[in-house]
Write a protein that holds these residues in place. Structure first.
Motif, mmCIF file in Angstrom:
data_model
loop_
_atom_site.group_PDB
_atom_site.id
_atom_site.type_symbol
_atom_site.label_atom_id
_atom_site.label_comp_id
_atom_site.label_asym_id
_atom_site.label_seq_id
_atom_site.Cartn_x
_atom_site.Cartn_y
_atom_site.Cartn_z
ATOM 1 N N THR A 249 0.900 -1.124 -0.066
ATOM 2 C CA THR A 249 0.045 0.004 -0.069
ATOM 3 C C THR A 249 0.927 1.102 0.133
ATOM 4 O O THR A 249 0.483 2.260 -0.558
ATOM 5 N N ASN A 250 2.192 1.162 0.655
ATOM 6 C CA ASN A 250 2.991 2.362 0.665
ATOM 7 C C ASN A 250 4.310 2.193 0.510
ATOM 8 O O ASN A 250 4.874 1.106 0.842
ATOM 9 N N TYR A 251 4.728 2.989 -0.354
ATOM 10 C CA TYR A 251 6.296 3.029 -0.723
ATOM 11 C C TYR A 251 6.853 4.378 -0.628
ATOM 12 O O TYR A 251 6.385 5.543 -1.285
ATOM 13 N N ARG A 252 7.505 4.845 0.610
ATOM 14 C CA ARG A 252 7.720 6.029 0.850
ATOM 15 C C ARG A 252 6.478 6.753 0.816
ATOM 16 O O ARG A 252 5.720 6.698 1.617
ATOM 17 N N LYS A 253 6.514 7.937 0.213
ATOM 18 C CA LYS A 253 5.186 8.778 0.368
ATOM 19 C C LYS A 253 4.264 8.554 -0.723
ATOM 20 O O LYS A 253 2.912 9.220 -0.827
ATOM 21 N N LYS A 254 4.318 7.477 -1.553
ATOM 22 C CA LYS A 254 3.651 6.970 -2.395
ATOM 23 C C LYS A 254 2.682 6.031 -1.850
ATOM 24 O O LYS A 254 2.839 4.922 -1.098
ATOM 25 N N THR A 255 1.158 6.014 -2.337
ATOM 26 C CA THR A 255 0.290 5.348 -1.620
ATOM 27 C C THR A 255 -0.197 4.313 -3.072
ATOM 28 O O THR A 255 -0.668 5.106 -4.135
ATOM 29 N N PHE A 256 -0.412 3.359 -3.100
ATOM 30 C CA PHE A 256 -0.839 2.375 -4.162
ATOM 31 C C PHE A 256 -2.220 1.845 -4.031
ATOM 32 O O PHE A 256 -2.646 1.713 -3.174
#
Length: 275
Positions: A249-256
């Protein structure tokens, strides 16, 4: 309950010597296998990967090590467990003796069992682990008992409130996560690191590749992936033999989003029941 070379023993009865080669040199391999309602899931795939790994590491494969024999040994070991989901680890390592050059290429085996939960997490955070690299090449595709990089990356994840870490190779390319393979989705293209990048030749990875290859709406690519592509992906998910598919769901500040990963997980579950 443990199965040591065919004998069922309690865990506190196991006696490994100071000459154990898996302990001293990491001179062993293992398969992590899911048991679902007493069924050994995808065992044929695990078996052939084990045989290929033993040949690559120049271990002598015992004549009795047929697919049927090893499955019977697993079934014998799990007979006293009632949990619907079990995690079996089949360890194979060279017998005691020798220094770097072993005294023999004959092997011992050990089967241990654990009751596990396979609940997919609703929130799953990952980031890069950059302190050390997982070097590309065929040896890295084998599940040896030397998992130091995975261990310290898992410690790093815990220290930083992450669920997992992405491992990189010496070319700064994405390889895998600490306990599985990684897939990224961008539009209708789904990518996963090629085996030549150094990733484990995962059984769940293989099955997911088969599912995607048959899907009319998506194209699968086994290729090199840069960390930058994770940031730009629409979805990211990881795979391993026990969980199946875990959407990120999350990579650093990115939400998937998690829609495609969720659908592939359902397809994989169907495959587990029907294969």
């Amino acid at each position: 309950m443990l199965n040591y070379n065919g004998s069922l023993i309690q865990a506190d009865e196991l006696r490994l010597t100071n000459e154990n080669r898996a302990f001293k040199y990491g001179d062993g391999i293992f398969e992590t296998i899911k048991i679902q309602n007493k069924k050994v899931v995808f065992f044929e795939d695990h078996y052939f990967r084990l045989m290929a790994s033993m040949r690559m590491l120049r271990m002598k494969i015992p004549m009795r090590f047929t697919l049927e024999f090893l499955e019977e040994e697993i079934q014998k070991t799990i007979a006293h467990y009632n949990s619907p989901i079990l995690r079996v680890r089949l360890n194979v390592y060279r017998k005691d003796g020798g220094l770097y050059n072993p005294a023999t290429n004959e092997v011992d085996y050990l089967i241990d069992v654990k009751e596990v939960s396979t609940t997919v997490k609703e929130t799953y955070r990952i980031d890069l682990y950059k302190d050390f690299y997982n070097y590309s090449g065929l040896l890295s595709t084998v599940k040896t008992t030397n998992r130091m990089l995975n261990t310290i990356a898992a410690v790093f994840a815990t220290e930083n409130d992450l669920d997992n870490c992405v491992l990189l190779n010496e070319k700064k390319g994405v390889v895998e996560v600490t306990n599985g393979n990684i897939f990224i989705v961008k539009g209708t293209v789904i990518k996963t690191p090629a085996l030549t990048e150094g990733c484990i030749k995962g059984i769940a990875r293989k099955k997911v590749l088969e599912i995607i290859e048959k899907h009319p709406d998506f194209t699968i690519e086994e290729t090199n992936i840069s960390p930058f592509e994770i940031q730009k992906a629409d979805e990211v998910f990881i795979t391993n033999a026990i969980i199946g598919v875990q959407p990120v769901t999350n990579y650093r500040k990115k939400t998937f989003k998690t829609e495609i990963g969720g659908k592939i997980q359902k397809s994989l579950q169907v495959l587990m029941f029907t294969s």
